[in-house]
Design an enzyme around this catalytic site. Structure first.
Site, PDB file in Angstrom:
ATOM      1  N   HIS A   1      -2.244   7.392   7.391  1.00 56.94           N
ATOM      2  CA  HIS A   1      -1.257   8.269   6.741  1.00 56.94           C
ATOM      3  C   HIS A   1      -1.898   9.593   6.309  1.00 56.94           C
ATOM      4  CE1 HIS A   1       2.508   6.096   6.498  1.00 56.94           C
ATOM      5  NE2 HIS A   1       1.962   5.029   5.939  1.00 56.94           N
TER       6      HIS A   1
ATOM      7  N   HIS B   1      -4.143   1.335   8.009  1.00 58.39           N
ATOM      8  CA  HIS B   1      -2.782   1.886   8.015  1.00 58.39           C
ATOM      9  C   HIS B   1      -2.669   3.052   7.017  1.00 58.39           C
ATOM     10  CE1 HIS B   1       1.789   1.169   7.910  1.00 58.39           C
ATOM     11  NE2 HIS B   1       1.582   1.948   6.853  1.00 58.39           N
ATOM     12  N   GLU B   2      -3.222   2.856   5.809  1.00 57.30           N
ATOM     13  CA  GLU B   2      -3.129   3.902   4.769  1.00 57.30           C
ATOM     14  C   GLU B   2      -3.994   5.106   5.115  1.00 57.30           C
ATOM     15  OE1 GLU B   2      -0.764   3.449   2.981  1.00 57.30           O
ATOM     16  OE2 GLU B   2      -0.547   1.276   3.028  1.00 57.30           O
TER      17      GLU B   2
ATOM     18  N   GLY C   1       0.840  -1.193   0.000  1.00 58.31           N
ATOM     19  CA  GLY C   1       0.000   0.000   0.000  1.00 58.31           C
ATOM     20  C   GLY C   1       0.871   1.237   0.000  1.00 58.31           C
TER      21      GLY C   1
ATOM     22  N   CYS D   1       6.171  -0.323   7.359  1.00 62.47           N
ATOM     23  CA  CYS D   1       5.778   0.892   6.641  1.00 62.47           C
ATOM     24  C   CYS D   1       6.960   1.350   5.793  1.00 62.47           C
ATOM     25  CB  CYS D   1       5.387   1.990   7.635  1.00 62.47           C
ATOM     26  SG  CYS D   1       4.879   3.521   6.831  1.00 62.47           S
ATOM     27  N   LEU D   2       6.675   1.713   4.552  1.00 65.94           N
ATOM     28  CA  LEU D   2       7.746   2.165   3.658  1.00 65.94           C
ATOM     29  C   LEU D   2       8.387   3.452   4.164  1.00 65.94           C
ATOM     30  CD1 LEU D   2       5.999   1.400   0.237  1.00 65.94           C
ATOM     31  CD2 LEU D   2       7.794   0.073   1.378  1.00 65.94           C
TER      32      LEU D   2
ATOM     33  N   GLN E   1       2.897   9.918   1.723  1.00 69.42           N
ATOM     34  CA  GLN E   1       4.255   9.361   1.769  1.00 69.42           C
ATOM     35  C   GLN E   1       5.136   9.852   0.626  1.00 69.42           C
ATOM     36  OE1 GLN E   1       2.482   5.224   2.324  1.00 69.42           O
ATOM     37  NE2 GLN E   1       4.409   5.010   3.425  1.00 69.42           N
TER      38      GLN E   1
HETATM   39  O1  GNR Z   1       4.088  -2.712   2.669  1.00 71.93           O
HETATM   40  C1  GNR Z   1       3.409  -2.556   3.688  1.00 71.93           C
HETATM   41  N1  GNR Z   1       3.061  -3.639   4.435  1.00 71.93           N
HETATM   42  C2  GNR Z   1       2.100  -3.615   5.453  1.00 71.93           C
HETATM   43  C3  GNR Z   1       1.975  -4.729   6.271  1.00 71.93           C
HETATM   44  C4  GNR Z   1       1.018  -4.762   7.275  1.00 71.93           C
HETATM   45  C5  GNR Z   1       0.178  -3.687   7.454  1.00 71.93           C
HETATM   46  C6  GNR Z   1       0.303  -2.555   6.663  1.00 71.93           C
HETATM   47  C7  GNR Z   1       1.250  -2.520   5.656  1.00 71.93           C
HETATM   48  S1  GNR Z   1       1.360  -1.117   4.632  1.00 71.93           S
HETATM   49  C8  GNR Z   1       3.027  -1.203   4.089  1.00 71.93           C
HETATM   50  C9  GNR Z   1       3.276  -0.159   3.002  1.00 71.93           C
HETATM   51  C10 GNR Z   1       3.091   1.236   3.581  1.00 71.93           C
HETATM   52  O2  GNR Z   1       3.893   1.773   4.287  1.00 71.93           O
HETATM   53  N2  GNR Z   1       1.965   1.829   3.344  1.00 71.93           N
HETATM   54  O3  GNR Z   1       1.703   3.033   3.880  1.00 71.93           O
HETATM   55 NI    NI Z   2       2.870   3.115   5.724  1.00 71.03          NI
END
Ligand code: GNR
Ligand code: NI
Length: 168
Positions: A138, A134-135, A46, A92-93, A51
């Site tokens: 952000h 999670h997204e 995601g 998270c990236l 980001q």
């Molecule tokens: O790549 C991602 N893996 C992930 C694993 C578990 C829960 C959420 C994520 S999102 C993350 C990519 C990212 O940072 N998205 O904002």
């Molecule tokens: Ni993230």
């Protein structure tokens, strides 16, 4: 097609609250295409526009193993389906090479616009439900490390500062 630069914690720009998308046009679709390129290249499941330093309510997701389930979320909102929560190990990236358990709603009902600006609803559980939450965080300037204990968060901060010293 372009790979965009991903902001890394503790960059303050990751704390920006994204604004609502008023019109889904070709410029926005170009951003979405670049976000998919960036996400697949990383690789991640995601990516929120926040980001890549674009503060508009746009998310791309693909939780498949073979890039076959691209999802576009414009102006997303969700509600938990029940009170049930589950922990899952997240990454998270924007916080590279760090993973930790996060408690989130087990299932969510998502409302969003697709890349043509058409509204849709989707029910998700498991990895996709975690990823949606999670997204969406952000877009509000929230990172998964915000849910950790102060001690763990301090450790992440130190690790990231060290990383940025050595790669600057
Ligand atoms: O790549 C991602 N893996 C992930 C694993 C578990 C829960 C959420 C994520 S999102 C993350 C990519 C990212 O940072 N998205 O904002
Ligand atoms: Ni993230």
């Amino acid at each position: 097609m372009a790979i965009l630069n991903i902001l890394e914690f503790p960059d303050e720009r990751l704390r920006t609250k994204a604004t609502v998308v008023e019109s889904v046009d070709d410029d926005l679709r170009r951003l979405i295409d670049d976000m998919f390129d960036t996400m697949y290249d990383a690789p991640g499941i995601g990516l929120a526009a926040t980001q890549v330093d674009v503060h508009r309510r746009v998310i791309v997701i693909d939780v498949s193993e073979d890039k076959t389930q691209p999802l576009v979320l414009i102006n997303p909102s969700y509600t938990p389906i029940s009170d049930e929560r589950e922990p899952m190990q997240e990454g998270c990236l924007s916080v590279p090479e760090y993973y930790a358990d996060v408690q989130r709603a087990l299932g969510v009902r998502l409302n969003a616009l697709d890349r043509d600006g058409n509204p849709y609803t989707l029910e998700a559980d498991g990895l996709l439900a975690h990823c949606i939450q999670h997204e969406c965080d952000h877009l509000e300037g929230v990172l998964f490390v915000d849910y950790l204990s102060p001690l763990k968060r301090e450790r992440v901060l130190k690790k990231m500062q060290k990383r940025h010293r050595s790669t600057a």
